[in-house]
Design an enzyme around this catalytic site. Structure first.
Site, mmCIF file in Angstrom:
data_model
loop_
_atom_site.group_PDB
_atom_site.id
_atom_site.type_symbol
_atom_site.label_atom_id
_atom_site.label_comp_id
_atom_site.label_asym_id
_atom_site.label_seq_id
_atom_site.Cartn_x
_atom_site.Cartn_y
_atom_site.Cartn_z
ATOM 1 C CB THR A 167 -0.950 -0.015 1.213
ATOM 2 O OG1 THR A 167 -1.861 -1.117 1.056
ATOM 3 C CG2 THR A 167 -1.741 1.274 1.330
ATOM 4 C CG ASP A 168 3.646 2.096 3.095
ATOM 5 O OD1 ASP A 168 3.464 3.159 3.698
ATOM 6 O OD2 ASP A 168 3.510 0.978 3.616
ATOM 7 C CE1 TYR A 169 8.686 0.991 -2.384
ATOM 8 C CE2 TYR A 169 7.744 -0.738 -1.011
ATOM 9 C CZ TYR A 169 8.824 0.025 -1.394
ATOM 10 O OH TYR A 169 10.049 -0.158 -0.805
#
Length: 397
Positions: A167-169
């Site tokens: 999700t961060d990427y």
């Protein structure tokens, strides 16, 4: 060669992965990125594994094409420097909890008075508004909140989180997308100015869940977890070959199933009412998947791949990172490139994505050491050598 974002100045006031990955993407395509870090400690991702000795191995790929400025925003002199930086930059990216920059005196309402053309991208777990705005926001909990984790895993076991910061990427890609969209609007509209952009981690994944919304809204269906693609296309899944390798195959359309049936020499499946359309195959998913699994188990991997590639059936071997390092396609696409590191020597990092024909991105520098560019940046703001030394002595930088 010229780069698409040459001349765009980005102030990266963020930590860990999501926002820094977004600014790294901008840096790959020519933006001048100044990374603001806490003196003596730096970005938290400097202390995240894997390590080789004391050297963080993730850092070079995540923070390439950036300059490092240490700055303590808890101190008045640090706030003054931040305001001067905001006055000279196009984009500021931050990912503190909502209200943190306001507490330090450098919130958007303050900075836009200094620079009306400033674009501020604010990344947080749950966004700048709503009852959850102040919750601590990290990628893995945000993934669960998005609805994604509920879908992943085997039906007889607990839901499974992605094995890396997915999700961060994904959020970082939205950061880069937001930046170039806002720059385009600002610079191509007569009345265009800067603006604030609110990016929530969980929304980055939830935006991809239109199928969930449609199913629940129109059919009242709650999709349960599955170890592979489910409810869309059949047959599909992960299958083992005769020589004990894993492959992933999917037939997302009736056309691709027709090709698979031809490759299997099972054209009888095309007239069988249980399998002749995707809708009917979904109703009989277990049986058609078993037919395919049995057929694949009779073929060694390389022969299987060659046969299905010839017939235009979507299939891929399941590659480990060791496989990827040796793969001819990865090499031809320059997906892994070599750069020089000041202590590790030659190291490999991800290549540039996407690939521009006329204005390609580039890796111009490896990730900086903490505060490596302090003098250069502060001199550019008009600080004298004595003033910079005083800032060091007072632990502002």
């Amino acid at each position: 060669m010229p780069t698409p974002l040459e001349g765009v100045k980005v102030l990266d006031v963020s930590t860990m992965i999501a926002a820094p990955f977004g600014t790294a993407l901008l840096g790959d395509f020519g933006a001048e990125v100044t990374k603001v870090e806490i003196p003596g400690r730096g970005d938290t991702s400097r202390s995240v594994g894997p390590f080789k000795g004391d050297e963080p191995l993730r850092w070079p790929g995540l923070s390439r094409n950036k300059k490092s400025l240490t700055l303590d925003l808890h101190k008045a002199a640090g706030v003054e420097i931040m305001k001067k930086l905001a006055a000279t930059h196009d984009i500021l990216v931050e990912n503190f909890r909502p209200g943190t920059l306001e507490k330090w005196g450098v919130g958007y309402n303050v900075l836009k008075e200094i620079n009306p053309n400033l674009i501020m991208i604010r990344v947080s777990g749950y966004g700048q508004t709503g009852p959850y705005r102040e919750k601590a926001g990290f990628g893995t909990p945000a993934t669960a909140f998005s609805g994604y984790t509920y879908l992943q895993g085997f039906t007889d076991r607990h839901p499974v989180s992605p094995p890396f910061s997915l999700t961060d990427y994904i959020c970082g890609i939205y950061v880069a997308f937001a930046a170039v969209t806002a720059i385009y609007h600002r610079d191509t509209n007569e009345a265009g100015t800067g603006q604030m952009i609110d990016v929530a981690l969980y929304e980055s994944v939830f935006r991809m869940m239109e199928f969930l919304i449609a199913e629940y809204d129109q059919l009242g269906k709650i999709r349960e977890r599955s170890p592979g693609l489910a409810g869309h296309s059949s047959p599909s899944g992960t299958f083992k070959t005769q020589d004990d390798h894993w492959v992933v195959l999917v037939t997302s359309t009736d056309t691709t199933f027709n090709r698979l049936a031809a490759a299997m020499e099972r054209t009888d499946l095309l007239t069988d009412t249980r399998y002749h359309t995707n809708a009917s195959r979904l109703e009989n998913n277990d049986s058609i998947n078993q037919i395919v699994a049995d057929w694949i188990s009779e073929h060694p991997r390389e022969a299987l791949l060659k046969k299905l590639d010839t017939h235009g059936v979507p299939i891929s071997p399941v590659l480990s990172i060791a496989d990827i390092f040796e793969n001819e396609h990865y090499q031809a696409r320059e997906n892994i490139v070599e750069v020089k590191h000041p202590r590790l020597g030659e190291i490999k990092v991800p290549g540039i994505v996407p690939k521009f024909e006329k204005t390609p991105g580039s890796i111009r520098s490896v990730a900086p050491d903490l505060g490596e560019n302090n003098d250069e940046i502060l001199k550019g703001l008009g600080y004298s050598r004595d003033e910079i030394e005083a800032l060091k002595q007072n632990e502002v930088i």
